[in-house]
Design a protein around this motif. Sequence first.
Motif, short mmCIF file in Angstrom:
data_model
loop_
_atom_site.label_atom_id
_atom_site.label_comp_id
_atom_site.label_asym_id
_atom_site.label_seq_id
_atom_site.Cartn_x
_atom_site.Cartn_y
_atom_site.Cartn_z
N LEU B 75 5.39 64.85 22.39
CA LEU B 75 5.07 63.63 21.52
C LEU B 75 3.89 64.06 20.36
O LEU B 75 4.25 63.62 19.18
CB LEU B 75 4.44 62.32 22.35
CG LEU B 75 5.70 61.58 22.94
CD1 LEU B 75 5.00 60.73 24.13
CD2 LEU B 75 6.43 60.86 22.12
N CYS B 79 4.54 63.93 16.39
CA CYS B 79 3.62 63.17 15.70
C CYS B 79 2.77 64.02 14.66
O CYS B 79 2.85 63.64 13.47
CB CYS B 79 2.52 62.72 16.79
SG CYS B 79 1.59 61.63 16.01
N GLN B 80 2.44 65.23 15.12
CA GLN B 80 1.93 66.14 14.17
C GLN B 80 3.19 66.12 12.84
O GLN B 80 2.71 66.35 11.74
CB GLN B 80 1.57 67.48 14.79
CG GLN B 80 1.56 68.66 13.95
CD GLN B 80 1.26 69.99 14.98
OE1 GLN B 80 1.40 70.08 16.01
NE2 GLN B 80 1.01 71.00 14.16
N GLU B 83 3.17 63.60 10.72
CA GLU B 83 2.15 63.11 9.91
C GLU B 83 1.98 64.25 8.79
O GLU B 83 1.64 63.81 7.66
CB GLU B 83 0.95 63.20 10.62
CG GLU B 83 0.65 61.99 11.63
CD GLU B 83 -0.57 61.93 12.34
OE1 GLU B 83 -1.44 63.14 12.16
OE2 GLU B 83 -1.00 60.86 13.07
N ARG B 126 -7.03 55.64 13.34
CA ARG B 126 -5.62 55.35 13.43
C ARG B 126 -4.99 54.43 12.13
O ARG B 126 -4.11 54.70 11.38
CB ARG B 126 -5.37 54.22 14.46
CG ARG B 126 -4.29 54.50 15.43
CD ARG B 126 -3.94 53.56 16.35
NE ARG B 126 -3.26 52.32 15.95
CZ ARG B 126 -3.10 51.07 16.46
NH1 ARG B 126 -3.77 50.90 17.65
NH2 ARG B 126 -2.28 50.24 16.08
N HIS B 129 -4.29 57.15 9.36
CA HIS B 129 -2.95 57.93 9.47
C HIS B 129 -1.83 56.80 9.20
O HIS B 129 -1.01 57.29 8.54
CB HIS B 129 -2.86 58.62 11.07
CG HIS B 129 -3.82 59.76 11.14
ND1 HIS B 129 -3.42 61.05 10.50
CD2 HIS B 129 -4.90 59.89 11.96
CE1 HIS B 129 -4.51 61.81 10.83
NE2 HIS B 129 -5.35 61.20 11.48
N TYR B 145 7.79 57.03 13.28
CA TYR B 145 6.20 57.34 13.57
C TYR B 145 5.59 56.23 14.55
O TYR B 145 5.02 56.60 15.56
CB TYR B 145 5.29 57.47 12.19
CG TYR B 145 3.85 57.83 12.40
CD1 TYR B 145 3.35 59.11 12.82
CD2 TYR B 145 2.99 56.70 12.14
CE1 TYR B 145 2.03 59.27 12.91
CE2 TYR B 145 1.52 56.91 12.35
CZ TYR B 145 1.12 58.48 12.70
OH TYR B 145 -0.10 58.60 12.79
N VAL B 148 6.82 56.94 17.94
CA VAL B 148 5.97 58.24 18.61
C VAL B 148 4.68 57.83 19.00
O VAL B 148 4.22 58.07 20.13
CB VAL B 148 6.16 59.35 17.77
CG1 VAL B 148 5.40 60.33 18.39
CG2 VAL B 148 7.52 59.85 17.69
N THR B 149 3.93 57.10 18.05
CA THR B 149 2.59 56.75 18.35
C THR B 149 2.45 55.56 19.40
O THR B 149 1.66 55.60 20.11
CB THR B 149 1.81 56.17 17.19
OG1 THR B 149 2.64 55.20 16.59
CG2 THR B 149 1.67 57.43 16.03
N ILE B 152 2.49 57.62 22.65
CA ILE B 152 1.37 58.27 22.80
C ILE B 152 0.42 57.09 23.41
O ILE B 152 -0.48 57.47 24.43
CB ILE B 152 1.00 58.87 21.63
CG1 ILE B 152 1.72 60.10 21.28
CG2 ILE B 152 -0.66 59.34 21.91
CD1 ILE B 152 1.74 60.58 20.09
#
Lengths: 221, 221
Positions: B75, B79-80, B83, B126, B129, B145, B148-149, B152
């Motif tokens: 994840l 996420c990386q 972003e 947060r 981002h 996104y 995924v977040t 996480i």
Amino acid sequence: MLHEEVVGRIRAILLDGEIPPGARIPERELCDRLQISRTPLREALKVLAAEGLVQLLPHRGSRAAKLTDKDMRDLFEVCQGLEALAGELACERITDAEIDEIAAAHSDMVKHYREGDLIQYYRGNRAIHEAIVTAAGNPVLVGLYASVTARIRRARYVTPMTPQRWALAVKEHEAILNALQRRDGVGLAHILRAHLRHKREEVLQAGFAETEGSELTLRIA
Amino acid sequence: MLHEEVVGRIRAILLDGEIPPGARIPERELCDRLQISRTPLREALKVLAAEGLVQLLPHRGSRAAKLTDKDMRDLFEVCQGLEALAGELACERITDAEIDEIAAAHSDMVKHYREGDLIQYYRGNRAIHEAIVTAAGNPVLVGLYASVTARIRRARYVTPMTPQRWALAVKEHEAILNALQRRDGVGLAHILRAHLRHKREEVLQAGFAETEGSELTLRIA
DNA sequence: GGGCTCCATTTTGCATGCAAAAATGAACTT
DNA sequence: AAGTTCATTTTTGCATGCAAAATGGAGCCC
């Protein structure tokens, strides 16, 4: 009938273009066809709506999602990002066996290119990108990639594949394979970004095929 | 009760950790609580399962998804990537007003850093981002996104935030803001990748908090 | 005492039923 | 003839009911 199977079958119906984008999804008809009642069908439609393949209108039923040019551009952008990420990760983890597999798929694809078989070429092309994503060893990535590519394929488009473009695409694929073999993650990410950017330009130039129309000579399956 | 509302409420329950990872989701109890019948609840659970928050076991009901270390790593990787992609795109499209907004959020976050308020710091972090992702102007990206977040955040973890690490994170954020203001997409992507890599290392070192446990001093909300 | 079997209970998955909302169409007005 | 209105039909969204599967536990065998 298993829930997942229903989702899969309706997804296939949508991807096959059997229900054109924007068209209403006939609940009762699908129930009859899949031999299920409305409950599991509606559950599947909700899932597909979450995936972006189906559009739910309150009290007005569900329609096959219609993608605008902007939607397409967005999807290609994200697809590009995911493929670049996959390429970088794959370089860290890919095994020699997996590279050999991709190399085989590549030469297969080149064969179809030489024969001028665009359909088979596309199939091989897809297989390679999917293999790279798989080689990244990240199931989350695989899932998101599948969702994005499904939506892209949903909007079937024609590409005016000129010999020049085609040659460029093949050349780029050579570079992709090369970077993979050298396990050059950063380089591969670069190439993949450029590769998809070219593809995206094609798509946006070409516009979209009318899904109802049968006058189109080429569709990407 | 609207379908989307049910999904949202259950998602909130899961994100709040009210149902710990791996725990069974009590269908009847949720029905009573949300004042709905099993049909819309089950539809919502299927959607959340597609999102990866819920795990469906055939004939055995649904459980709150339990994330392994590998899942977390995956994840964070994705996420990386998202972003970094968002950063690049944002640099092409972001308006001055949006940059100002992010700059304001940034100095707000720095304030919380100076005050040592980790919770508020994370909230600000947060927000920044998310603002970058929004500024990318790509709804598909925003959706992925968010998904995924959410997963996480679902696995609440503790970060042994040493002063050094914290200082590094703040410094990285300065660089992020700077790159945005210069609209340096490539540079921003680089920084964002490094930024998340650091975060990921923290997480993997820290391991996961037991969600049932109350002995933990810090949780990221 | 430990483990197995079998039955009662609970839970799941799906079909059906019903009320409310939208679509349809026919009659009526202008 | 075009547009409007209202009643009928259809469709949607949710609750409920029912059969099949799983869970739990008492009794039984070793």
